[in-house]
Design a protein around this motif. Structure first.
Motif, PDB file in Angstrom:
ATOM      1  N   ASP A 112       0.825  -1.217   0.000  1.00  0.00           N
ATOM      2  CA  ASP A 112       0.000   0.000   0.000  1.00  0.00           C
ATOM      3  C   ASP A 112       0.857   1.265   0.000  1.00  0.00           C
ATOM      4  N   GLY A 113       0.347   2.291  -0.660  1.00  0.00           N
ATOM      5  CA  GLY A 113       0.998   3.609  -0.612  1.00  0.00           C
ATOM      6  C   GLY A 113       1.561   4.088  -1.945  1.00  0.00           C
ATOM      7  N   ARG A 122       0.235   7.712  -2.851  1.00  0.00           N
ATOM      8  CA  ARG A 122       0.820   8.756  -2.001  1.00  0.00           C
ATOM      9  C   ARG A 122       2.278   8.998  -2.404  1.00  0.00           C
ATOM     10  N   ARG A 157     -11.872   2.745  -8.940  1.00  0.00           N
ATOM     11  CA  ARG A 157     -10.992   3.905  -9.151  1.00  0.00           C
ATOM     12  C   ARG A 157     -11.213   4.483 -10.552  1.00  0.00           C
TER      13      ARG A 157
HETATM   14 MG    MG Z   1      -4.142   2.441  -0.489  1.00  0.00          MG
END
Ligand code: MG
Ligand code: FPP
Length: 293
Positions: A34-35, A38, A85
């Motif tokens: 995850d990430g 970001r 998404r």
């Molecule tokens: Mg995420």
């Protein structure tokens, strides 16, 4: 980049890997990578570039797992929820998958040399036709490799997986292959997409988020869970070693729990074993039909 990245460790990292390895390593590690977005935001690049960097980190991490002697890895690459998404991001992720699974076919020799078996777990019917073909071929050509296993969860959620397992069990009962009293936790486990794998010993989630996001919910009751406060593309070998060290400190308690659970597991009757074989053959034949089409 290929699925397995050549060694990037300096001598201190190499030594640290050797030391951690001597303490006993997990046999199966799962990752919630995850990430990526970001990270993309932080670097002011497109989201899909964040996912590409995420794939590069996966290739590096797989090499660390091989160095550590971890034979099985499962990664959450695309959740069914991710279809919600933007079209641009979903298309970008599908294209990335297309390229990377095609690479499995192109670099067949290298994966055979390493003995890597690639399995994709998830509801493949939700994917574009050409991607289903490439993924199924990639699984087919590596299916007999047995030195290392990489399970890629793609178009996956646990709830969807469990729903499909329930449907398979109901069909088995309707067809008279099994009886309602044959239904057990063990039978359910054998009907999941993950039926070929042992349960993960360690689950690592990056990015500081502390949740499971519908990943391997059935399979992680006895797993050690490690949350790393780092975005996936920035995950380092030190983060990996810290996670394995955390596992080593908690593994004796987890072993006791696993032992208690395995004592409660019922043995399959011949009828159930025959049904499971039939189900496996049905799934293999479906894959073969896709490969040959
Ligand atoms: Mg995420
Ligand atoms: C989660 O970060 C990551 C994903 C939804 C995709 C993960 C995919 C890869 C690492 C590439 C793997 C590709 C293949 C073909 C195996 P996020 O998008 O939720 O980022 P955020 O948490 O910062 O929003």
């Amino acid at each position: 980049m290929s699925w397995i990245r050549e060694n990037t460790l300096n001598w201190i990292q190499f030594l640290a890997v050797k030391i951690i390895k001597s303490g006993g390593v997990p046999k199966h590690v799962a990752f919630i990578m995850d990430g990526n977005r970001r990270y993309a935001n932080k670097k002011r690049v497109e989201k899909v570039e964040g996912h590409t960097k995420g794939f590069d980190k996966l290739a590096e991490t797989l090499q660390w797992c091989l160095d550590l002697g971890i034979p099985e890895v499962t990664v959450y690459a695309f959740s069914i929820e991710n279809f919600k998404r933007s079209k641009k991001e979903v298309d970008g992720l599908m294209e990335l998958a297309r390229q990377k699974f095609q690479r499995v076919l192109d670099e067949r020799e290298m994966l055979m040399e390493h003995g890597v078996c690639i399995r994709v777990i998830g509801n493949l019917s939700l994917l574009p036709e050409d991607l289903i073909q490439t993924i199924t071929k990639a699984m087919y050509i590596t299916k007999d490799n047995n030195k290392a296993y990489l399970n890629v969860a793609f178009a996956y959620t646990s709830r969807d997986e469990i729903t499909h397992a329930v449907k398979d069990v109901v069909e088995g009962v309707k067809a008279g292959d099994i009886l309602p009293e044959d239904i057990s936790e063990k039978l359910m486990s054998e009907c999941l997409y993950t039926n070929c794998s042992p349960e993960p010993d360690l689950l690592i989630r990056t990015s500081g988020e502390v949740r499971f996001s519908d990943f391997l919910l059935w399979q992680t009751t006895c797993s050690c869970i490690y949350f790393a406060d780092v975005l996936w593309p920035e995950f380092s070998v030190w983060d990996m070693l810290a996670a394995v060290f955390y596992y080593q400190r908690s593994s004796s308690d987890l072993e006791t729990t696993k032992q208690e659970q395995s004592n409660n597991v019922v043995k399959h009757t011949n009828r159930v074993a025959t049904y499971i074989n039939k189900l496996q053959r049905k799934r293999e034949n479906l894959s073969l039909a896709v490969v040959q089409s």
